[in-house]
Every structure is written in C-alpha cells, then in structure tokens.
Design a protein around this motif. Structure first.
Motif, PDB file in Angstrom:
ATOM      1  N   LYS A   1       9.197  54.583  27.117  1.00  0.00           N
ATOM      2  CA  LYS A   1      10.264  54.216  28.055  1.00  0.00           C
ATOM      3  C   LYS A   1      10.230  52.728  28.402  1.00  0.00           C
ATOM      4  O   LYS A   1      10.955  52.281  29.265  1.00  0.00           O
ATOM      5  CB  LYS A   1      10.146  55.045  29.336  1.00  0.00           C
ATOM      6  CG  LYS A   1      10.364  56.534  29.140  1.00  0.00           C
ATOM      7  CD  LYS A   1      10.282  57.270  30.478  1.00  0.00           C
ATOM      8  CE  LYS A   1      10.530  58.760  30.293  1.00  0.00           C
ATOM      9  NZ  LYS A   1      10.452  59.491  31.590  1.00  0.00           N
ATOM     10  N   GLY A   9      16.036  48.300  30.027  1.00  0.00           N
ATOM     11  CA  GLY A   9      17.127  48.125  30.983  1.00  0.00           C
ATOM     12  C   GLY A   9      17.585  49.431  31.596  1.00  0.00           C
ATOM     13  O   GLY A   9      17.754  49.546  32.825  1.00  0.00           O
ATOM     14  N   VAL A  10      17.793  50.451  30.767  1.00  0.00           N
ATOM     15  CA  VAL A  10      18.257  51.755  31.262  1.00  0.00           C
ATOM     16  C   VAL A  10      17.220  52.380  32.191  1.00  0.00           C
ATOM     17  O   VAL A  10      17.543  52.841  33.296  1.00  0.00           O
ATOM     18  CB  VAL A  10      18.569  52.701  30.079  1.00  0.00           C
ATOM     19  CG1 VAL A  10      18.805  54.131  30.585  1.00  0.00           C
ATOM     20  CG2 VAL A  10      19.784  52.208  29.316  1.00  0.00           C
ATOM     21  N   ASN A  11      15.948  52.403  31.764  1.00  0.00           N
ATOM     22  CA  ASN A  11      14.914  53.044  32.570  1.00  0.00           C
ATOM     23  C   ASN A  11      14.603  52.269  33.842  1.00  0.00           C
ATOM     24  O   ASN A  11      14.316  52.870  34.889  1.00  0.00           O
ATOM     25  CB  ASN A  11      13.645  53.228  31.740  1.00  0.00           C
ATOM     26  CG  ASN A  11      13.833  54.242  30.624  1.00  0.00           C
ATOM     27  OD1 ASN A  11      14.389  55.311  30.836  1.00  0.00           O
ATOM     28  ND2 ASN A  11      13.396  53.903  29.418  1.00  0.00           N
ATOM     29  N   ALA A  60      16.805  50.447  35.502  1.00  0.00           N
ATOM     30  CA  ALA A  60      17.945  50.691  36.395  1.00  0.00           C
ATOM     31  C   ALA A  60      17.825  52.051  37.078  1.00  0.00           C
ATOM     32  O   ALA A  60      18.110  52.188  38.278  1.00  0.00           O
ATOM     33  CB  ALA A  60      19.248  50.607  35.604  1.00  0.00           C
ATOM     34  N   GLN A  61      17.378  53.046  36.322  1.00  0.00           N
ATOM     35  CA  GLN A  61      17.188  54.373  36.912  1.00  0.00           C
ATOM     36  C   GLN A  61      16.065  54.361  37.943  1.00  0.00           C
ATOM     37  O   GLN A  61      16.150  55.011  38.990  1.00  0.00           O
ATOM     38  CB  GLN A  61      16.884  55.386  35.811  1.00  0.00           C
ATOM     39  CG  GLN A  61      18.062  55.663  34.879  1.00  0.00           C
ATOM     40  CD  GLN A  61      17.698  56.591  33.740  1.00  0.00           C
ATOM     41  OE1 GLN A  61      16.521  56.844  33.472  1.00  0.00           O
ATOM     42  NE2 GLN A  61      18.712  57.106  33.048  1.00  0.00           N
ATOM     43  N   TRP A 118      17.028  47.738  25.421  1.00  0.00           N
ATOM     44  CA  TRP A 118      17.931  48.784  25.927  1.00  0.00           C
ATOM     45  C   TRP A 118      17.141  49.836  26.688  1.00  0.00           C
ATOM     46  O   TRP A 118      17.515  50.245  27.794  1.00  0.00           O
ATOM     47  CB  TRP A 118      18.695  49.411  24.760  1.00  0.00           C
ATOM     48  CG  TRP A 118      19.693  50.452  25.173  1.00  0.00           C
ATOM     49  CD1 TRP A 118      20.955  50.245  25.638  1.00  0.00           C
ATOM     50  CD2 TRP A 118      19.494  51.874  25.161  1.00  0.00           C
ATOM     51  NE1 TRP A 118      21.570  51.436  25.917  1.00  0.00           N
ATOM     52  CE2 TRP A 118      20.703  52.459  25.637  1.00  0.00           C
ATOM     53  CE3 TRP A 118      18.441  52.701  24.801  1.00  0.00           C
ATOM     54  CZ2 TRP A 118      20.860  53.839  25.754  1.00  0.00           C
ATOM     55  CZ3 TRP A 118      18.589  54.072  24.921  1.00  0.00           C
ATOM     56  CH2 TRP A 118      19.792  54.626  25.388  1.00  0.00           C
TER      57      TRP A 118
END
Length: 350
Positions: free
Chosen positions: A133, A166-168, A170-171, A163
C-alpha cells in the motif's frame, strides 16, 4: 523509520569523464552494445544491473579493458536517431562533450567507466521500506519512486506506486486529525540548518563535500571489505567536525552545506548496512571480497536499518514474503548467466 537493503548500492556505467549514463535503454534497442577494447560483446544484456556491473568491472580490470559503448557499426540513419535522442531529449550537454573530445559515433567507440555509489531504489533495491500500500513503518507516512524500496521500478514503477501512495494516503487522512507540531523541535532544526549563514569564516561546502566523496570512493566502493568500511566509519565520524565549520554566504551555498550533511549520513548508513550483510549478493552492488559467496541459508532476507531510542543505527533481518508468481529454479539462476560464453572453437581460433 525502517530503511531496506542499503547495502545494495546503485552503480551505473557512465561515459568516462562525463556525468551521465551510457543510455543502453536508447542504444540497445537500436543495435548498440557494451564492448571491450577489442570491440567484442561480452554480456548478454546491456541494461545495467548488479550482475551486469560485475561483468563490466571484471572486463574493465582485465587485459580486455577499458569498456566501451559500441555504435560505430550501425547505419547512418540509426546513428542520427541515437544522436537526436541522446543529444536533445536526454542530455544536450552530451553532444557538446563528444564534440569537445572529438568522438564521432560513426567511427569511434565511446569509453565508459563505473559511477560512484548511491542510493536509488529505482535502479537497485535500497530505500525506505514500504508494503503493497506504499505504507512505511511510520504510521501515516507513505513513500514512492526512487525513495521507496521497490527494486528497479523506474518511471513506470514510480507512477504506479505514486498512485498507490496517493490513494491510500488520502484514505488515511480522512479518519485522522492534524497532529500538533513540536515547535521546540522545529526551532532546533532551523537553527541547525541556518547555522552556516551565521559563521563569518570557515570551510566551504565544496571543500568538505570533495573530502567526503573521496572517503566514500576510497572505503565504500566495491569490492567491499570489513577493514575498509570500518576505517570509513571512523572518517565519517571525524568529518562531522568539518561540517560544523562550514560557512556560507547565500541560499545556494546553504543548500550545498545541507547536502554535505546528508551525504555523510548516507555514507554511514551504507557502511553499516554493508557490514551487517556478511555475504555477496546483487553482483557488484554488494560484493564483499571477504565474503565472496552468496549465502541463501542465512541471508535470503531483507536487511533493515533504523535508529534505536538512543539515536544509534541498528540493523536487523526481515523475512521475504512469499512470491506472488512462483519462480522456476532455472529462472532464479539466470541472473548469473549474463556473460557471453565462448565456444571451444572460438577459444581455439580466437
């Protein structure tokens, strides 16, 4: 924070006396290759790896050295394509360098050499440890690109892990509140960084960096030995006093002073990680002359480095997780088969 496999140095084939890669990813697909002084190809794959650099080093030190980039056998239109890419998109200074040397791809091989060591996961296997992650060992901190220990991930890997990160990330921040900053620590760090500006006289960053890089090349450049690396650690400790005497006069010099301090820290980490792994692995990247064999029984693992509660660097092993895609035994050994083997007929007639 855990750092992973810092003993796996980044070492590249460079154009001799020019700070830039030989660019096998450009010339290789178009027919160029790495050759010895006789013009002979001696490795199967020109894209650098630890094993490729080991074969490069062996050839360089043999009676067949130096080592060259060979493109003089290619068609004119192919050479023009290589020049268009390398002398414009890649590094415009490269064309000017060759012009100053009088090197012409059409009739000359380009001499290459071995770079200094460095940390760069995108081109080796060293960096900040991350999981799938992109999480580091510090809760809430994510890493990607050349910083993260995702071996040989290059640009596509940087995009992919960027990617993930960034996604993890943000979550993660959706469920946490901002942490309170320790203002005393901030002021202490600012005082350390800006200290060279307050000194009226002292050493220049360039002087100290030159001395430090000499130490790195003298004591850490493979082949590695315990004796050399232990001497290096003493020199890296001693040079702290020089760093405390650096004086600067503008923001650019201040940046160079900060870089010297970071180079010293990286040098110490490289030495301690290399001393910890008592085997050889990854070709030239971690070749120990005092432990020349690979030892999978004891060292098929990640070697991590972190600071303990007293601020000292400590090393420890971390198990390798099961492979997602099984690797056949023959494929696992293919890394060691890069050198082109001469046939009996070639040996007799050559």
């Amino acid at each position: 924070m855990a750092l992973s496999n810092l003993e796996c140095f980044q070492i590249n084939p460079l154009i001799k006396d020019y700070n830039g890669p030989a660019c096998a990813y450009v010339t290789g697909p178009l027919g160029g290759y790495t050759a010895n002084s006789k013009g002979e190809r001696f490795i199967e794959c020109d894209y650098w790896s630890g094993q490729m650099m080991w074969e490069f080093y062996q050839e360089l030190e043999s009676g067949n050295g130096p080592v060259f980039l060979k493109v003089d056998h290619l068609a004119e239109e192919t050479i023009q394509t290589i020049e268009e890419i390398l002398h414009s998109n890649e590094r415009p200074s490269r064309g000017r360098f060759h012009q100053g040397r009088g090197t012409n791809y059409r009739q000359d091989m380009v001499e290459m050499h071995i770079s200094e060591i460095g940390f760069c996961s995108g081109h080796s296997a060293s960096g900040v440890w991350v999981n799938e992650k992109a999480e580091t060992s510090v809760k809430g901190l994510y890493s990607a690109g050349d910083m993260a220990a995702v071996p040989h991930n290059y640009m596509l890997g940087a995009f992919t892990y960027g990617w993930f990160a960034g996604v993890n990330a943000a979550q993660y921040v959706m469920d946490v509140e901002d942490s309170k900053l320790n203002q005393a620590e901030i002021e202490q760090e600012k005082a350390r960084i800006y200290a060279p500006l307050s000194r009226q006289e002292g050493l220049s960053p360039e002087q100290v960096e030159y001395k430090l890089r000499r130490f790195v090349n003298d004591y850490l450049q493979p082949p590695k030995t315990r004796q050399k690396m232990e001497i290096g650690l003493r020199r890296f400790e001693e040079i702290k006093q020089d760093i405390l005497q650096i004086a600067v006069h503008n923001p650019h010099e201040l940046m160079r002073a900060a870089e010297v301090s970071v180079i010293r820290d990286c040098a110490e980490m490289a030495a301690r990680a290399s001393l910890f792994r008592t085997e050889s692995r990854w070709g030239l990247y971690h070749y120990r002359a005092d432990f020349p064999e690979k030892n999978n029984e004891n060292w098929f693992c990640h070697a991590h480095l972190k600071k303990d509660e007293q601020g000292n660097m400590v090393s420890f092993k971390k198990a390798i997780e099961p492979y997602v895609v099984p690797i056949h035994e023959s494929e696992a050994q293919s890394y060691d088969q890069l050198r082109i083997q001469k046939t009996h007929k070639e040996t007799v007639t050559g």
